[in-house]
Design an enzyme around this catalytic site. Sequence first.
Site, PDB file in Angstrom:
ATOM      1  N   HIS A 181       3.220 -12.855  -5.920  1.00  0.00           N
ATOM      2  CA  HIS A 181       2.169 -13.001  -4.913  1.00  0.00           C
ATOM      3  C   HIS A 181       1.603 -14.423  -4.883  1.00  0.00           C
ATOM      4  O   HIS A 181       0.408 -14.629  -4.655  1.00  0.00           O
ATOM      5  CB  HIS A 181       1.043 -11.999  -5.200  1.00  0.00           C
ATOM      6  CG  HIS A 181       0.291 -11.539  -3.990  1.00  0.00           C
ATOM      7  ND1 HIS A 181      -0.569 -12.363  -3.295  1.00  0.00           N
ATOM      8  CD2 HIS A 181       0.256 -10.349  -3.350  1.00  0.00           C
ATOM      9  CE1 HIS A 181      -1.120 -11.685  -2.306  1.00  0.00           C
ATOM     10  NE2 HIS A 181      -0.625 -10.461  -2.302  1.00  0.00           N
ATOM     11  N   GLU A 197       6.075 -12.633   0.294  1.00  0.00           N
ATOM     12  CA  GLU A 197       6.329 -11.657  -0.761  1.00  0.00           C
ATOM     13  C   GLU A 197       7.641 -10.924  -0.490  1.00  0.00           C
ATOM     14  O   GLU A 197       7.694 -10.006   0.333  1.00  0.00           O
ATOM     15  CB  GLU A 197       5.167 -10.665  -0.840  1.00  0.00           C
ATOM     16  CG  GLU A 197       3.808 -11.318  -1.019  1.00  0.00           C
ATOM     17  CD  GLU A 197       2.676 -10.402  -0.582  1.00  0.00           C
ATOM     18  OE1 GLU A 197       2.612  -9.261  -1.080  1.00  0.00           O
ATOM     19  OE2 GLU A 197       1.871 -10.830   0.275  1.00  0.00           O
ATOM     20  N   ARG A 235       0.824  -1.214   0.000  1.00  0.00           N
ATOM     21  CA  ARG A 235       0.000   0.000   0.000  1.00  0.00           C
ATOM     22  C   ARG A 235       0.856   1.262   0.000  1.00  0.00           C
ATOM     23  O   ARG A 235       1.959   1.265   0.534  1.00  0.00           O
ATOM     24  CB  ARG A 235      -0.913   0.004   1.231  1.00  0.00           C
ATOM     25  CG  ARG A 235      -1.941  -1.107   1.237  1.00  0.00           C
ATOM     26  CD  ARG A 235      -2.672  -1.211   2.571  1.00  0.00           C
ATOM     27  NE  ARG A 235      -3.732  -2.218   2.506  1.00  0.00           N
ATOM     28  CZ  ARG A 235      -3.530  -3.527   2.689  1.00  0.00           C
ATOM     29  NH1 ARG A 235      -2.311  -3.983   2.964  1.00  0.00           N
ATOM     30  NH2 ARG A 235      -4.532  -4.377   2.593  1.00  0.00           N
ATOM     31  N   ASP A 264      -0.188 -10.361   8.297  1.00  0.00           N
ATOM     32  CA  ASP A 264      -0.158  -9.634   7.025  1.00  0.00           C
ATOM     33  C   ASP A 264       0.911  -8.555   7.182  1.00  0.00           C
ATOM     34  O   ASP A 264       0.652  -7.375   6.967  1.00  0.00           O
ATOM     35  CB  ASP A 264      -1.519  -9.031   6.707  1.00  0.00           C
ATOM     36  CG  ASP A 264      -1.604  -8.501   5.277  1.00  0.00           C
ATOM     37  OD1 ASP A 264      -0.645  -8.722   4.505  1.00  0.00           O
ATOM     38  OD2 ASP A 264      -2.617  -7.864   4.929  1.00  0.00           O
ATOM     39  N   HIS A 308      -0.941  -2.423  -4.534  1.00  0.00           N
ATOM     40  CA  HIS A 308      -0.432  -3.361  -5.548  1.00  0.00           C
ATOM     41  C   HIS A 308      -0.466  -2.833  -6.976  1.00  0.00           C
ATOM     42  O   HIS A 308      -0.851  -3.556  -7.912  1.00  0.00           O
ATOM     43  CB  HIS A 308      -1.206  -4.675  -5.461  1.00  0.00           C
ATOM     44  CG  HIS A 308      -0.880  -5.509  -4.256  1.00  0.00           C
ATOM     45  ND1 HIS A 308       0.280  -5.360  -3.533  1.00  0.00           N
ATOM     46  CD2 HIS A 308      -1.582  -6.509  -3.650  1.00  0.00           C
ATOM     47  CE1 HIS A 308       0.290  -6.242  -2.531  1.00  0.00           C
ATOM     48  NE2 HIS A 308      -0.820  -6.938  -2.572  1.00  0.00           N
TER      49      HIS A 308
END
Length: 344
Positions: free
Chosen positions: A175, A309, A79, A248, A104
Site C-alpha cells: 500500500h 495496489e 473490503r 479509488d 484490509h
Amino acid sequence: MLIKKEKFGELNGQVVDAYTLKTEQLEMTCINYGCIITELLAPDANGQFENVVLGFDTIEEYVEHSPYFGAVIGRISGRIKHASFELDGVTYPLVKNDGDNHLHGGTKGFDKVIWDVETFDSENKIVFTYTSPDMEEGFPGELKTTVSYTLVGDKLEISYEATTTKRTLVNLTNHTYFNLTGDLKRDILNHELKMKSSKFLELGEDLLPTGQQVDVEGTSFDFRSGRKIIDGTQTNDPQNILAGKGYDHPFMLDENSQQEIELTDEESGRKLVIETTEPCVVLYAGNMMDDSFAIRGVESQKHLGLCLETQGPPDAIHHPEFPQTTLDEGEVYQSKTTYQFTTK
C-alpha cells in the site's frame, strides 16, 4: 547491499528495526512493523536522489496517523461486504472496521504486526515472515506468509508466498503511496498514468464492487494512452464523485509482466514502471487524505500521494465471475510485482 540496520522504535515492548538496502540507482528503507517501506530514494532527470514515497520517521506516527503508508496488506486487501464470507458451507464473520464491512485484514491486519526478518547481503534482499494463527481476525487456517523485498539495479521486486492449514482467503498487496515529484514538492494531480486496462470495476455506495466490469472507452477511467490524475477530479462521472472526486477503483489488467502500468512526473522527469503477476490493480489517488497530521514537515492533504495496489479483485469471494482469492491446503499462494524507477 544491506548498508544499515538500526532501531526505529519500540511498540508494546518489542523493538522495531529499520533496514536500508542500496544499489547505484535506488535506496530503500523498510521496517519490520507491517513490512512498511518508509523511504524510497530515486534519481530525477538531473540525477538528484529524493524520496518518492509517503512515510514517517517514528513508529508512533505510523500507529497514530498512517493510512497504510508503505505497508503490506493482508490477509485480504480491500473490503469484504458485510464483513463475512462463506467457504464450503461455513460462514465466517470477520472484524467490522469499515462501517458494516471488513477492510484490509481487520483491526490487526498484516500492516500492524511485527514480522520476523532475514537479510541476504549477497542478494540485496530482505525477507519478512509471519504466521497468522487460525481464525485471526476471523479467517480460517494458520497462514504462513513470506514477503521478500529485493533491489536489483533500478528495480524493487516484491514477492509474496503463503500456505494455509485450511481453505481460506488470501489477497496480499503493498500500500505504498507514490509521489514522484521528490520529497513531496507537489501533489500528484499532474502525474500522468498509463495502464493496459480496458475495464474497471464499478463501485457501489459502500465503495465495494457491484460486480459490473465497465468499459473504459470514453470515460475518465481510460488510461490506455495515458492521462493525468487530475482528470478524475474535474469530471462529473458519478464513479469519480463517489470516490471523493477522484479514483479509488480496481482496474482489470489486459496484460501481465509487460510494462502494464507507467506513472510519470513530467517536471522531475521520474518514471515508474510496474509489472505484476496479479489480474488487477487498485488506483487510489489519496482523495480521502486530510490535513490532520504532517509528513516529515509537509502538511498532509488530498492527492499528496497515490497508490497502485496490485492484487486480486476486492470482495472476489462474493463475485464468482471475478478471479478468485481462495487458497486451499496444500497450495502455495505466489505473487510478484516489480517497480522500476527510470527517467524520461
